[in-house]
Write a protein that holds these residues in place. Structure first.
Motif, short mmCIF file in Angstrom:
data_model
loop_
_atom_site.label_atom_id
_atom_site.label_comp_id
_atom_site.label_asym_id
_atom_site.label_seq_id
_atom_site.Cartn_x
_atom_site.Cartn_y
_atom_site.Cartn_z
N UNK A 211 41.75 14.99 12.86
CA UNK A 211 41.69 13.68 13.25
C UNK A 211 42.64 13.42 14.51
N UNK A 212 43.88 14.22 14.24
CA UNK A 212 45.15 14.02 15.18
C UNK A 212 44.70 14.78 16.59
N UNK A 213 43.70 15.74 16.54
CA UNK A 213 43.36 16.28 17.90
C UNK A 213 42.60 15.48 18.95
N UNK A 214 42.84 15.60 20.15
CA UNK A 214 42.15 14.99 21.14
C UNK A 214 40.68 15.64 21.21
N UNK A 215 39.56 14.71 20.92
CA UNK A 215 38.20 15.16 21.09
C UNK A 215 37.84 15.55 22.48
N UNK A 216 37.51 16.84 22.66
CA UNK A 216 37.11 16.98 24.04
C UNK A 216 35.83 17.67 24.14
N UNK A 217 34.67 16.86 24.36
CA UNK A 217 33.39 17.54 24.60
C UNK A 217 33.27 18.47 26.07
N UNK A 218 32.63 19.64 25.85
CA UNK A 218 32.59 20.56 27.03
C UNK A 218 31.23 20.64 27.46
N UNK A 219 31.14 20.53 28.75
CA UNK A 219 29.82 20.38 29.40
C UNK A 219 29.12 21.62 29.62
N UNK A 220 29.81 22.82 29.72
CA UNK A 220 28.88 24.03 29.63
C UNK A 220 28.24 24.37 30.81
N UNK A 221 27.57 25.32 31.01
CA UNK A 221 26.67 25.52 32.30
C UNK A 221 25.32 25.16 32.48
N UNK A 222 24.70 24.32 31.30
CA UNK A 222 23.47 23.98 31.41
C UNK A 222 23.09 23.11 32.50
N UNK A 223 21.90 23.12 33.03
CA UNK A 223 21.57 22.48 34.17
C UNK A 223 21.79 21.06 33.99
N UNK A 224 21.64 20.15 34.85
CA UNK A 224 22.06 18.92 34.86
C UNK A 224 20.89 18.24 34.62
N UNK A 225 19.48 18.62 34.95
CA UNK A 225 18.36 18.18 34.43
C UNK A 225 17.55 19.27 33.71
N UNK A 226 17.60 18.95 32.34
CA UNK A 226 17.25 19.98 31.38
C UNK A 226 15.98 20.18 31.40
N UNK A 227 15.45 21.36 30.95
CA UNK A 227 13.75 21.45 30.96
C UNK A 227 13.13 20.71 30.00
N UNK A 228 13.78 20.39 29.01
CA UNK A 228 13.22 19.60 27.83
C UNK A 228 13.73 18.16 28.05
N UNK A 229 12.48 17.22 28.28
CA UNK A 229 12.95 16.07 28.51
C UNK A 229 13.70 15.15 27.11
N UNK A 230 14.08 14.22 27.81
CA UNK A 230 15.10 13.15 26.63
C UNK A 230 13.97 12.65 25.59
N UNK A 231 12.84 12.43 25.93
CA UNK A 231 11.99 11.81 24.71
C UNK A 231 11.55 12.99 23.70
N UNK A 232 11.67 14.12 24.19
CA UNK A 232 11.66 15.34 23.02
C UNK A 232 12.62 15.36 21.99
N UNK A 233 13.83 15.04 22.55
CA UNK A 233 14.91 15.21 21.44
C UNK A 233 15.61 13.88 21.24
N UNK A 234 15.04 12.86 21.28
CA UNK A 234 15.65 11.65 20.88
C UNK A 234 14.49 10.59 20.25
N UNK A 235 14.85 10.01 19.06
CA UNK A 235 13.84 9.26 18.26
C UNK A 235 13.78 7.90 18.80
N UNK A 236 12.97 7.15 18.80
CA UNK A 236 12.66 5.96 19.29
C UNK A 236 13.37 4.93 18.40
N UNK A 237 13.36 3.62 18.77
CA UNK A 237 14.13 2.71 17.88
C UNK A 237 13.49 2.36 16.69
N UNK A 238 12.05 2.48 16.59
CA UNK A 238 11.24 2.20 15.34
C UNK A 238 11.23 3.38 14.64
N UNK A 239 11.27 4.71 15.37
CA UNK A 239 10.92 6.02 14.75
C UNK A 239 9.50 6.30 14.63
#
Length: 305
Positions: A211-239
């Motif tokens: 908990x005392x560490x600074x949380x740092x997300x690392x972007x990496x070298x992945x493309x800005x627009x992934x080949x897999x679209x957002x709705x393939x990896x996120x659930x809807x509000x209703x599920x």
């Protein structure tokens, strides 16, 4: 002789109760039911039920799984969005995970339970890791690059805990220790990055407090627009969203065509037929109904045994 005030008040209240019971308990429900039977509304009011060969196969308004008994996607079918409804696609437990974009750190499982083949009920994947895991799985299924920003090649959130003196702006310019929070010791040989600002990166140890560490997300070298679209990896509000985006549908065309022994162009034609535009021409986005599309595929291009 005039009745006492309290009797008149009770009688007025009783009359109001009877009137509103008749209006709201009988007239209004019957009126709504009658309107729902009008042409164009009856199907939706009855649940948008879909039948194939006389058998009820689902609802056009409720998403469902197209997987085998082990949960593996059936290659001959288009896949719908992920679901957080109950154990997945449970219409009696419609709901979302309620996790937000800042949920990036996993609660790691007890390695002793994992080694014994048991599930640690206290372990929990962050929203970021869920997205990374799904993107990697979809990429493997569809034969495309499933990498995303802030995801490790192993399919978990690329997040570091950086320890050391903090600067005025809250950063840690000279780290003394760096831990990959979502990569557990024993589960990975080496973290997704070997060093961070000259400090060797360690995998996380079960039970340690970072908990005392600074949380740092690392972007990496992945493309800005992934080949897999957002709705393939996120659930809807209703599920239970029954639709996918045209982009996600196009991503699945080659796999489905190969499984059914037809050309991608033939499958794409069915996708175009199933595509629905924006509501009233301006609300929402174009979508594809997965159940109807899969039924059209079964009718026109039955899957090979």
């Amino acid at each position: 002789m005039r009745s006492p005030t309290w009797i008149r008040q009770h009688l007025a209240a009783l009359r109001a109760l009877l009137v509103f019971t008749a209006l709201l308990g009988l007239v209004y429900p019957l009126a709504v039911f009658a309107v729902a039977q009008l042409p164009g509304l009856k199907d939706k009011a009855d649940g948008s039920l879909v039948k194939a060969n006389g058998k009820l196969v689902g609802s056009a308004s409720i998403g469902q799984s197209f997987a085998d008994k082990d949960g593996n996607p059936l290659r001959q079918y288009f896949q719908t969005r992920p679901s957080n409804a109950g154990d997945g696609y449970d219409p009696t437990a419609s709901g979302a995970s309620n996790l937000g974009p800042e949920d990036v750190v996993d609660t790691l499982p007890d390695p002793k339970l994992v080694a014994a083949g048991k599930e640690d009920e206290n372990a929990r994947e962050s929203l970021l890791t869920q997205v990374c895991e799904r993107s990697r799985a979809v990429g493997e299924l569809e034969g495309v690059d499933g990498s995303r920003p802030f995801c490790t090649p192993g399919g978990v959130g690329a997040v570091l805990a950086v320890f050391g003196p903090r600067a005025k702006d809250g950063t840690v310019p000279h780290p003394t220790r760096v831990v990959s929070l979502n990569e557990q010791e024993g589960a990975v040989k080496t973290p997704f990055v070997a060093t961070y600002r000259g400090v060797k990166v360690e995998p996380a140890r079960y039970g340690e407090d970072y908990a005392r560490g600074l949380v740092v997300p690392v972007r990496g070298n992945a493309p800005a627009e992934p080949a897999v679209p957002a709705d393939a990896v996120t659930a809807s509000g209703s599920g239970l969203d029954p639709h996918i985006s045209p982009e996600y549908a196009r991503l699945q065309v080659r796999r489905v065509a190969r499984a059914r022994g037809v050309t991608p162009a033939q499958v794409e034609a069915l996708v175009r037929e199933d595509r629905t535009g924006r509501s009233l021409g301006f609300m929402g986005e174009p979508v594809v109904n997965v159940l109807r599309l899969n039924l059209a595929l079964d009718a026109k291009y039955p899957a090979r045994d």
